[in-house]
Write an enzyme that holds these catalytic residues in place. Structure first.
Site, PDB file in Angstrom:
ATOM      1  N   GLY A 199     -24.450  53.358-101.776  1.00  0.00           N
ATOM      2  CA  GLY A 199     -23.521  53.730-102.834  1.00  0.00           C
ATOM      3  C   GLY A 199     -23.371  55.228-103.024  1.00  0.00           C
ATOM      4  O   GLY A 199     -22.734  55.673-103.978  1.00  0.00           O
ATOM      5  N   GLU A 201     -21.536  57.386-101.765  1.00  0.00           N
ATOM      6  CA  GLU A 201     -20.179  57.934-101.722  1.00  0.00           C
ATOM      7  C   GLU A 201     -19.326  57.522-102.915  1.00  0.00           C
ATOM      8  O   GLU A 201     -18.214  58.003-103.076  1.00  0.00           O
ATOM      9  CB  GLU A 201     -19.477  57.464-100.436  1.00  0.00           C
ATOM     10  CG  GLU A 201     -19.932  58.185 -99.184  1.00  0.00           C
ATOM     11  CD  GLU A 201     -21.298  57.734 -98.696  1.00  0.00           C
ATOM     12  OE1 GLU A 201     -21.731  56.619 -99.054  1.00  0.00           O
ATOM     13  OE2 GLU A 201     -21.953  58.505 -97.968  1.00  0.00           O
ATOM     14  N   ASN A 278     -28.194  60.350 -97.387  1.00  0.00           N
ATOM     15  CA  ASN A 278     -27.656  61.698 -97.567  1.00  0.00           C
ATOM     16  C   ASN A 278     -27.392  61.986 -99.045  1.00  0.00           C
ATOM     17  O   ASN A 278     -27.612  61.146 -99.906  1.00  0.00           O
ATOM     18  CB  ASN A 278     -26.373  61.851 -96.761  1.00  0.00           C
ATOM     19  CG  ASN A 278     -25.362  60.780 -97.110  1.00  0.00           C
ATOM     20  OD1 ASN A 278     -25.495  59.660 -96.659  1.00  0.00           O
ATOM     21  ND2 ASN A 278     -24.396  61.103 -97.947  1.00  0.00           N
ATOM     22  N   ASP A 323     -23.283  64.211 -94.348  1.00  0.00           N
ATOM     23  CA  ASP A 323     -23.548  62.768 -94.332  1.00  0.00           C
ATOM     24  C   ASP A 323     -24.513  62.369 -93.212  1.00  0.00           C
ATOM     25  O   ASP A 323     -24.494  61.245 -92.735  1.00  0.00           O
ATOM     26  CB  ASP A 323     -22.233  61.959 -94.207  1.00  0.00           C
ATOM     27  CG  ASP A 323     -22.431  60.463 -94.453  1.00  0.00           C
ATOM     28  OD1 ASP A 323     -23.345  60.113 -95.208  1.00  0.00           O
ATOM     29  OD2 ASP A 323     -21.686  59.645 -93.871  1.00  0.00           O
ATOM     30  N   LYS A 350     -28.463  59.903 -87.410  1.00  0.00           N
ATOM     31  CA  LYS A 350     -27.086  60.346 -87.196  1.00  0.00           C
ATOM     32  C   LYS A 350     -26.983  61.745 -86.608  1.00  0.00           C
ATOM     33  O   LYS A 350     -26.076  62.037 -85.840  1.00  0.00           O
ATOM     34  CB  LYS A 350     -26.350  60.349 -88.545  1.00  0.00           C
ATOM     35  CG  LYS A 350     -25.838  59.012 -89.028  1.00  0.00           C
ATOM     36  CD  LYS A 350     -25.040  59.269 -90.308  1.00  0.00           C
ATOM     37  CE  LYS A 350     -24.440  57.996 -90.871  1.00  0.00           C
ATOM     38  NZ  LYS A 350     -23.704  58.304 -92.122  1.00  0.00           N
ATOM     39  N   ASN A 410     -25.890  55.045 -85.327  1.00  0.00           N
ATOM     40  CA  ASN A 410     -25.778  54.548 -86.694  1.00  0.00           C
ATOM     41  C   ASN A 410     -26.749  53.391 -86.909  1.00  0.00           C
ATOM     42  O   ASN A 410     -27.822  53.362 -86.324  1.00  0.00           O
ATOM     43  CB  ASN A 410     -24.318  54.208 -87.010  1.00  0.00           C
ATOM     44  CG  ASN A 410     -23.999  54.355 -88.484  1.00  0.00           C
ATOM     45  OD1 ASN A 410     -24.521  53.606 -89.290  1.00  0.00           O
ATOM     46  ND2 ASN A 410     -23.181  55.324 -88.847  1.00  0.00           N
ATOM     47  N   TRP A 411     -26.388  52.413 -87.724  1.00  0.00           N
ATOM     48  CA  TRP A 411     -27.354  51.351 -88.055  1.00  0.00           C
ATOM     49  C   TRP A 411     -27.607  50.390 -86.904  1.00  0.00           C
ATOM     50  O   TRP A 411     -28.556  49.605 -86.946  1.00  0.00           O
ATOM     51  CB  TRP A 411     -26.897  50.560 -89.281  1.00  0.00           C
ATOM     52  CG  TRP A 411     -25.550  49.916 -89.141  1.00  0.00           C
ATOM     53  CD1 TRP A 411     -24.363  50.432 -89.583  1.00  0.00           C
ATOM     54  CD2 TRP A 411     -25.236  48.663 -88.522  1.00  0.00           C
ATOM     55  NE1 TRP A 411     -23.339  49.568 -89.265  1.00  0.00           N
ATOM     56  CE2 TRP A 411     -23.842  48.477 -88.623  1.00  0.00           C
ATOM     57  CE3 TRP A 411     -26.005  47.676 -87.890  1.00  0.00           C
ATOM     58  CZ2 TRP A 411     -23.194  47.341 -88.103  1.00  0.00           C
ATOM     59  CZ3 TRP A 411     -25.368  46.554 -87.382  1.00  0.00           C
ATOM     60  CH2 TRP A 411     -23.982  46.405 -87.496  1.00  0.00           C
ATOM     61  N   CYS A 627      -8.837  52.631-100.754  1.00  0.00           N
ATOM     62  CA  CYS A 627      -8.586  51.574 -99.763  1.00  0.00           C
ATOM     63  C   CYS A 627      -9.319  51.767 -98.438  1.00  0.00           C
ATOM     64  O   CYS A 627      -9.567  50.793 -97.714  1.00  0.00           O
ATOM     65  CB  CYS A 627      -7.092  51.468 -99.458  1.00  0.00           C
ATOM     66  SG  CYS A 627      -6.013  51.659-100.889  1.00  0.00           S
ATOM     67  N   MET A 670     -10.449  40.609-102.084  1.00  0.00           N
ATOM     68  CA  MET A 670      -9.642  41.808-102.342  1.00  0.00           C
ATOM     69  C   MET A 670      -9.842  42.221-103.805  1.00  0.00           C
ATOM     70  O   MET A 670      -9.521  41.458-104.717  1.00  0.00           O
ATOM     71  CB  MET A 670      -8.165  41.496-102.066  1.00  0.00           C
ATOM     72  CG  MET A 670      -7.175  42.545-102.571  1.00  0.00           C
ATOM     73  SD  MET A 670      -7.344  44.176-101.770  1.00  0.00           S
ATOM     74  CE  MET A 670      -6.555  45.213-103.009  1.00  0.00           C
TER      75      MET A 670
HETATM   76 CA    CA Z   1     -23.575  58.112 -96.364  1.00  0.00          CA
END
Ligand code: CA
Length: 711
Positions: A199, A201, A278, A323, A350, A410-411, A627, A670
């Site tokens: 969360g 971001e 981050n 990040d 990363k 990445n993950w 979005c 949505m």
């Molecule tokens: Ca991040």
């Protein structure tokens, strides 16, 4: 009535029971710390990384470099209601457990794929506004002594009876009013289960991890990654120590550090190793304006597993601003370093460096670049700190930096084979153009259920094909050098698995699932599964037969964040291809299921719609704030959620209003945006129409080019 003396009744009962005992299966595996520390048993895949060591290495050898050519489909389970499938299943005594989209969890017979039970945590119903920040992704579950632990995007941790799938307990691990989610997997150890959240971001987020009792779901301990407001007092001495590395009023922005992946339990030192997130926001100039390392962001932190007390840390990116979280997997191994066996950890976050640390005290043993890196020129082994490149912190305006926020890794989990001594990394190369010249540094406010990182990386624009590259790379952790590399298309190639049969398995965006010789990278076997692959494979054995299993369902937030033509051209639509659980074995002879053809989105360009570029620019800002996380950079979907350029909903203001402001598609996941008014919807429509027109034009140009080339 015949009277039977007591003694003979007992004898009779024993006599009747004897044949049952003689015929019964081997004793059921008790999945505890001893089982999860056992690296020799290969029949079960007991945890996310197979066992505590997170090596994703199986000692099974039935499928090897010779026999792999005879590998074929043994069984498949269609999953028509699923979309993203990122998870690692676990297998215990011939039963496979896995979490699908929205954490819907199933148990199947691992020999046949027969469904035994299904549990739906009803994530959409619970999520509310959290649908805005993360969609259906879930990476896995955990098993401990007959209890299965799953987690949901709305932040619940749920204990299930592994036999029946019945819920034993459910615990909310996050404040539901905050934009926090869980896409990760829980980690079990010594009767506790640990979970973090994501969360960073989407709000003023302060990262933490919590350990709960597996039998009750009750909180045992919690540890915060970054310090809170000093005026409120510190939770523990590590917070006071960390606060000295922050400046300004960081607590107003949360600070970040959310642990959304990368939790390893180290049985050798009874410690938790956290790969921390981050900063919140990304840009340090906002978060900590007078500089500072900002502990414990982007670090590996060791905590006492029983108490959560801080032991040591190593920070991969002091003063993080790109990040570059350290949330990637942490792999444990005994490595021979300078003539002595070292209980080491390996980590390829990363930021593009491969780290080897001593788990006893967190001492850095070595670090080298495994990908293209321009933010730093190396790691100073005296201080353990990166040598930062000039201008990398985008001080002078726009700066092109490698790697970008999606990272060099990445993950998608890497694997390690003690047999070859090599680490198999799903590597990727994708830079980003960082620019904060338009960001109000002083008045900046944290977002709330929207995306704002205090630095622009151009998410309003498309990601063209071939701008990125990726590979399966074999890395020697002792020499800190590449041994072999197999190029993979675009980026976001999936996690890997190594076996004692000297094989490495991996799938990826092209829909190819392949086995490579672990020693030299030679491709020995492959199959086209008809859909993009995001999940890593596992292997296990039942009744003397070795199986390889893989979930197939393209998705995950990275697919959307970069998204773009780079990924959309494959045609892995979020609902066009039927999702599958596939299981392979030697001499498996089932045909691959027909999952449906690729559907490359065709942008709709209505002749009578005149795009107002001013409105489209405004719409671009709304799009990147609300979005982009699901629908993709530049409104070009990578397959995670529908491509809006091809959506009929954007044809009329009435349809837009119904879906976006009135929430008619909430049951599908949505989210509803009551706060978006008619003016905002109109701006969004102009942005999407502008992107549709640009997409259609680019397709035409590409066709023309092909034609000219053919002539
Ligand atoms: Ca991040």
């Amino acid at each position: 009535m015949m009277l039977i003396p007591r003694r003979s009744l007992l004898t009779l009962c024993l006599a009747l029971a004897m044949p049952l005992i003689a015929q019964s299966a081997p004793p059921a595996t008790v999945v505890d710390a001893a089982a999860l520390s056992d690296q020799k048993q290969g029949a079960n895949w007991l945890a996310y990384g197979r066992n505590f060591y997170e090596q994703r290495y199986s000692p099974l050898t039935q499928i090897d470099t010779q026999s792999v050519s005879k590998l074929g489909l043994q069984w498949s389970l269609p999953l028509p209601r699923d979309h993203s499938l990122l998870g690692t299943p676990v297998v215990v005594d011939g039963v496979m457990y896995f979490s699908g989209s929205w954490s819907v969890t199933r148990a199947v017979d691992a020999r046949t794929g027969k469904l035994l039970w299904e549990y739906d945590p009803e994530s959409i119903k619970h999520a509310g506004d959290r649908l805005r920040i993360m969609w259906d992704s879930n990476r896995g579950l955990a098993y401990w002594k007959g209890t299965l632990v799953i987690c949901t995007i709305d932040g619940r941790l749920i204990g299930l009876d592994a036999k029946t799938g019945k819920q034993r307990w459910s615990t909310q691990t996050t404040d539901p009013s905050k934009p926090l989610y869980i896409s990760g997997h829980p980690k079990v150890f010594r009767g506790l289960v640990l979970i973090g959240n994501g969360g960073t971001e989407f709000g003023a987020s302060r990262g933490y991890v919590s350990a709960y009792h597996i039998t009750s779901g009750k909180l045992a301990w919690r540890w915060y990654v970054v310090p809170g407001n000093p005026a409120d007092g510190f939770e523990d001495p590590s917070q006071e120590m960390a606060a000295k590395t922050w400046t300004g009023e960081w607590w107003k922005f949360g600070g970040g550090g959310n642990v959304w992946n990368g939790i390893t339990y180290d049985p050798d030192y009874n410690q938790i190793l956290l790969g921390t997130g981050n900063g919140s926001p990304w840009n340090r100039k906002v978060r900590s304006p007078e500089g500072g390392d900002n502990l414990f962001l982007c670090s590996i932190v060791a905590l006492d597993a029983d108490t959560g007390e801080y032991k040591w840390h190593y920070q991969t990116v002091p003063g993080e601003t790109w990040d570059y979280n350290s949330s990637m997997d942490i792999v444990l191994a005994d490595l021979e370093i300078e003539g002595k066996t070292t209980k080491a950890l390996m980590h390829a976050p990363k930021n593009g460096f491969f780290y080897v640390l001593d788990r006893a005290d967190g001492k850095l043993l070595s670090a080298e670049m495994f990908a293209k890196v321009t933010w730093a020129t190396g790691i100073d082994m005296k201080t353990g700190r990166p040598i930062e490149a000039e201008g990398a912190r985008y001080e002078d305006g726009e700066e092109l930096v490698w790697p970008g926020p999606l990272g060099a890794h990445n993950w998608h989990a890497m694997s390690y084979s003690p047999k070859t001594g090599l680490v198999y990394i799903p590597k990727q190369e994708l830079p980003a153009l960082f620019n904060d010249t338009g960001v109000k540094m002083v008045d900046w406010r944290s977002p709330y259920f929207g995306m704002d990182t205090a630095v622009d990386m151009g998410l309003g624009g498309d990601v063209p094909a071939n701008i990125a590259s990726s590979s399966l790379m074999a890395w020697d952790p002792l020499k800190q050098a590449k041994v072999w590399e197999v190029p993979q298309p675009e980026y976001w190639n999936a996690g890997t698995m190594a076996t004692a049969g000297n094989l490495v398995f991996q799938g990826g965006i092209s829909g190819e699932f392949a086995a490579y010789d672990a020693r030299d990278g030679k491709k020995l076997w492959s199959v086209n599964v008809g859909s993009g692959i995001s999940a890593p494979p596992i292997t296990y054995e039942v009744d003397g037969k070795q199986y390889v299993s893989l979930l197939v369902g393209f998705g995950g937030a990275g697919v959307s964040l970069a998204g773009g033509t780079a990924l959309s051209r494959y045609g892995w639509s979020y609902r066009a291809q039927e999702r599958q659980l596939l299981t392979f074995a030697i001499d498996g002879s089932k045909p691959m299921p027909d999952v449906g053809a690729p559907v490359v989105p065709k942008p709709i360009v209505p002749a009578d719609f005149k795009v107002d570029m001013e409105l489209a620019k405004k719409g671009s800002d709304i799009y990147t704030n609300t979005c982009v996380i699901c629908h993709g950079a530049g409104a070009v979907s990578g397959g995670y959620a529908p491509d809006l350029r091809a959506s009929a909903i954007f044809a009329t203001p009435a349809a837009l209003k119904a879906v976006i402001t009135q929430g008619t598609l909430v049951p599908n996941g949505m989210p509803q945006y009551k706060d978006l008014g008619d003016a905002e919807l109109e701006a969004l429509q102009h942005f999407v129409r502008a992107q549709a027109a640009a997409g259609a034009k680019a397709t035409e140009a590409a066709k023309e080019k092909e034609k000219t080339a053919a002539q």
